[in-house]
Motif scaffolding. Structure first.
Motif, PDB file in Angstrom:
ATOM      1  N   PHE A  24       8.832  13.851  -5.829  1.00 30.77           N
ATOM      2  CA  PHE A  24       8.288  12.645  -6.370  1.00 30.77           C
ATOM      3  C   PHE A  24       8.767  11.257  -5.666  1.00 30.77           C
ATOM      4  CE2 PHE A  24       7.572   9.245  -9.346  1.00 30.77           C
ATOM      5  CZ  PHE A  24       6.175   9.065  -9.499  1.00 30.77           C
ATOM      6  N   ALA A  25      10.090  11.278  -5.714  1.00 31.03           N
ATOM      7  CA  ALA A  25      10.836  10.130  -5.197  1.00 31.03           C
ATOM      8  C   ALA A  25      10.548   9.796  -3.840  1.00 31.03           C
ATOM      9  CB  ALA A  25      12.401  10.300  -5.731  1.00 31.03           C
ATOM     10  N   GLU A  26      10.784  10.836  -3.074  1.00 21.91           N
ATOM     11  CA  GLU A  26      10.589  10.775  -1.656  1.00 21.91           C
ATOM     12  C   GLU A  26       9.119  10.427  -1.271  1.00 21.91           C
ATOM     13  OE1 GLU A  26      11.484  14.863  -0.370  1.00 21.91           O
ATOM     14  OE2 GLU A  26      13.548  14.686  -0.667  1.00 21.91           O
ATOM     15  N   GLN A  27       8.185  11.064  -1.887  1.00 23.18           N
ATOM     16  CA  GLN A  27       6.625  10.621  -1.780  1.00 23.18           C
ATOM     17  C   GLN A  27       6.500   9.190  -2.040  1.00 23.18           C
ATOM     18  OE1 GLN A  27       3.975  11.802  -0.327  1.00 23.18           O
ATOM     19  NE2 GLN A  27       5.451  13.427   0.570  1.00 23.18           N
ATOM     20  N   VAL A  28       7.053   8.802  -3.131  1.00 24.92           N
ATOM     21  CA  VAL A  28       6.855   7.210  -3.660  1.00 24.92           C
ATOM     22  C   VAL A  28       7.362   6.427  -2.523  1.00 24.92           C
ATOM     23  CG1 VAL A  28       7.449   5.449  -5.193  1.00 24.92           C
ATOM     24  CG2 VAL A  28       6.847   7.687  -6.066  1.00 24.92           C
ATOM     25  N   TYR A  30       8.077   7.215   0.660  1.00 25.52           N
ATOM     26  CA  TYR A  30       7.253   7.099   1.930  1.00 25.52           C
ATOM     27  C   TYR A  30       6.058   6.280   2.048  1.00 25.52           C
ATOM     28  CZ  TYR A  30       4.547   9.194   5.701  1.00 25.52           C
ATOM     29  OH  TYR A  30       3.563   9.464   6.815  1.00 25.52           O
ATOM     30  N   GLN A  31       5.278   6.779   0.745  1.00 20.63           N
ATOM     31  CA  GLN A  31       3.814   6.079   0.782  1.00 20.63           C
ATOM     32  C   GLN A  31       3.742   4.443   0.447  1.00 20.63           C
ATOM     33  OE1 GLN A  31       0.908   7.550   1.196  1.00 20.63           O
ATOM     34  NE2 GLN A  31       1.899   9.785   1.222  1.00 20.63           N
ATOM     35  N   ALA A  32       4.927   4.039  -0.058  1.00 20.36           N
ATOM     36  CA  ALA A  32       4.884   2.774  -0.436  1.00 20.36           C
ATOM     37  C   ALA A  32       5.272   2.301   1.123  1.00 20.36           C
ATOM     38  CB  ALA A  32       6.238   2.321  -1.321  1.00 20.36           C
ATOM     39  N   LYS A  33       6.300   2.663   2.111  1.00 26.64           N
ATOM     40  CA  LYS A  33       6.151   2.029   3.457  1.00 26.64           C
ATOM     41  C   LYS A  33       5.112   2.039   4.161  1.00 26.64           C
ATOM     42  CE  LYS A  33      11.317   3.538   3.205  1.00 26.64           C
ATOM     43  NZ  LYS A  33      12.203   4.537   4.068  1.00 26.64           N
ATOM     44  N   GLU A  34       4.230   3.086   3.932  1.00 33.14           N
ATOM     45  CA  GLU A  34       2.860   3.172   4.735  1.00 33.14           C
ATOM     46  C   GLU A  34       2.099   2.244   4.022  1.00 33.14           C
ATOM     47  OE1 GLU A  34       2.032   5.439   7.355  1.00 33.14           O
ATOM     48  OE2 GLU A  34       4.465   5.673   7.056  1.00 33.14           O
ATOM     49  N   LEU A  35       1.981   2.047   2.883  1.00 36.99           N
ATOM     50  CA  LEU A  35       1.028   1.003   2.578  1.00 36.99           C
ATOM     51  C   LEU A  35       1.581  -0.519   2.862  1.00 36.99           C
ATOM     52  CD1 LEU A  35       0.847   2.309  -1.243  1.00 36.99           C
ATOM     53  CD2 LEU A  35      -1.018   2.125   0.388  1.00 36.99           C
ATOM     54  N   ALA A  36       2.842  -0.655   3.217  1.00 32.56           N
ATOM     55  CA  ALA A  36       3.270  -2.003   3.525  1.00 32.56           C
ATOM     56  C   ALA A  36       2.959  -2.162   4.767  1.00 32.56           C
ATOM     57  CB  ALA A  36       4.897  -1.908   3.215  1.00 32.56           C
ATOM     58  N   ILE A  45       7.868  -4.473   0.754  1.00 25.55           N
ATOM     59  CA  ILE A  45       7.098  -3.438  -0.151  1.00 25.55           C
ATOM     60  C   ILE A  45       7.286  -4.134  -1.672  1.00 25.55           C
ATOM     61  CG2 ILE A  45       7.590  -1.119  -1.319  1.00 25.55           C
ATOM     62  CD1 ILE A  45       8.904  -0.350   1.017  1.00 25.55           C
ATOM     63  N   THR A  46       5.912  -4.197  -2.102  1.00 28.58           N
ATOM     64  CA  THR A  46       6.081  -4.938  -3.374  1.00 28.58           C
ATOM     65  C   THR A  46       5.906  -3.921  -4.491  1.00 28.58           C
ATOM     66  OG1 THR A  46       3.401  -4.560  -3.183  1.00 28.58           O
ATOM     67  CG2 THR A  46       4.520  -6.563  -2.057  1.00 28.58           C
ATOM     68  N   LEU A  47       5.639  -4.429  -5.765  1.00 32.86           N
ATOM     69  CA  LEU A  47       5.513  -3.479  -6.861  1.00 32.86           C
ATOM     70  C   LEU A  47       4.314  -2.907  -6.682  1.00 32.86           C
ATOM     71  CD1 LEU A  47       6.478  -2.514  -9.425  1.00 32.86           C
ATOM     72  CD2 LEU A  47       5.827  -4.649 -10.650  1.00 32.86           C
ATOM     73  N   GLY A  48       3.273  -3.710  -6.268  1.00 32.27           N
ATOM     74  CA  GLY A  48       1.996  -3.022  -6.061  1.00 32.27           C
ATOM     75  C   GLY A  48       2.073  -1.779  -5.245  1.00 32.27           C
ATOM     76  N   GLN A  52       0.651   1.837  -6.398  1.00 32.73           N
ATOM     77  CA  GLN A  52      -0.244   2.937  -5.491  1.00 32.73           C
ATOM     78  C   GLN A  52       0.497   4.084  -4.926  1.00 32.73           C
ATOM     79  OE1 GLN A  52      -2.364   0.344  -2.904  1.00 32.73           O
ATOM     80  NE2 GLN A  52      -3.716   2.054  -2.268  1.00 32.73           N
ATOM     81  N   ALA A  53       1.639   3.779  -4.401  1.00 38.10           N
ATOM     82  CA  ALA A  53       2.425   5.181  -4.023  1.00 38.10           C
ATOM     83  C   ALA A  53       2.793   5.926  -4.965  1.00 38.10           C
ATOM     84  CB  ALA A  53       3.744   4.326  -3.218  1.00 38.10           C
ATOM     85  N   ALA A  54       3.017   5.618  -6.220  1.00 41.28           N
ATOM     86  CA  ALA A  54       3.106   6.420  -7.393  1.00 41.28           C
ATOM     87  C   ALA A  54       2.026   7.322  -7.761  1.00 41.28           C
ATOM     88  CB  ALA A  54       3.789   5.566  -8.527  1.00 41.28           C
ATOM     89  N   SER A  55       1.007   6.697  -7.665  1.00 39.31           N
ATOM     90  CA  SER A  55      -0.448   7.702  -7.938  1.00 39.31           C
ATOM     91  C   SER A  55      -0.556   8.592  -6.986  1.00 39.31           C
ATOM     92  CB  SER A  55      -1.504   6.575  -7.945  1.00 39.31           C
ATOM     93  OG  SER A  55      -1.295   5.547  -9.238  1.00 39.31           O
ATOM     94  N   ILE A  56      -0.265   8.174  -5.843  1.00 42.63           N
ATOM     95  CA  ILE A  56      -0.457   9.130  -4.725  1.00 42.63           C
ATOM     96  C   ILE A  56       0.508  10.239  -4.733  1.00 42.63           C
ATOM     97  CG2 ILE A  56      -0.461   9.642  -2.131  1.00 42.63           C
ATOM     98  CD1 ILE A  56      -1.398   6.495  -1.871  1.00 42.63           C
TER      99      ILE A  56
END
Length: 78
Positions: A24-28, A30-36, A45-48, A52-56
């Motif tokens: 879970f932590a790794e995916q959050v 990784y996904q946050a970096k991709e979204l940024a 990298i924002t709270l938003g 969104q990354a946590a949902s993914i």
């Protein structure tokens, strides 16, 4: 569960929990970096992004949990 009574956790269960938490932590992260990167500000990298990354990541975690269930030696009822 009675809070005052000790309980045991199977080693396999403890390992699975540790793996799920790490997944879970790794995916959050990784996904946050991709979204940024996609947002046009890859250095921020924002709270938003994290929300969104946590949902993914929850979806990825659900897959990891299902995969563990299929490998724990038990068969689910059809």
């Amino acid at each position: 569960m009675d809070q005052d009574k000790p309980y045991r956790i199977e080693a396999a269960a403890a390992r699975a929990l540790a793996e799920w938490k790490a997944t879970f932590a790794e995916q959050v992260a990784y996904q946050a970096k991709e979204l940024a990167k996609k947002s046009g500000s890859p250095q921020v990298i924002t709270l938003g992004h994290y929300r969104q990354a946590a949902s993914i990541a929850v979806q990825k975690l659900a897959t990891a949990v299902r995969d563990t269930d299929s490998n724990d030696g038990r068969q689910e009822a059809a």
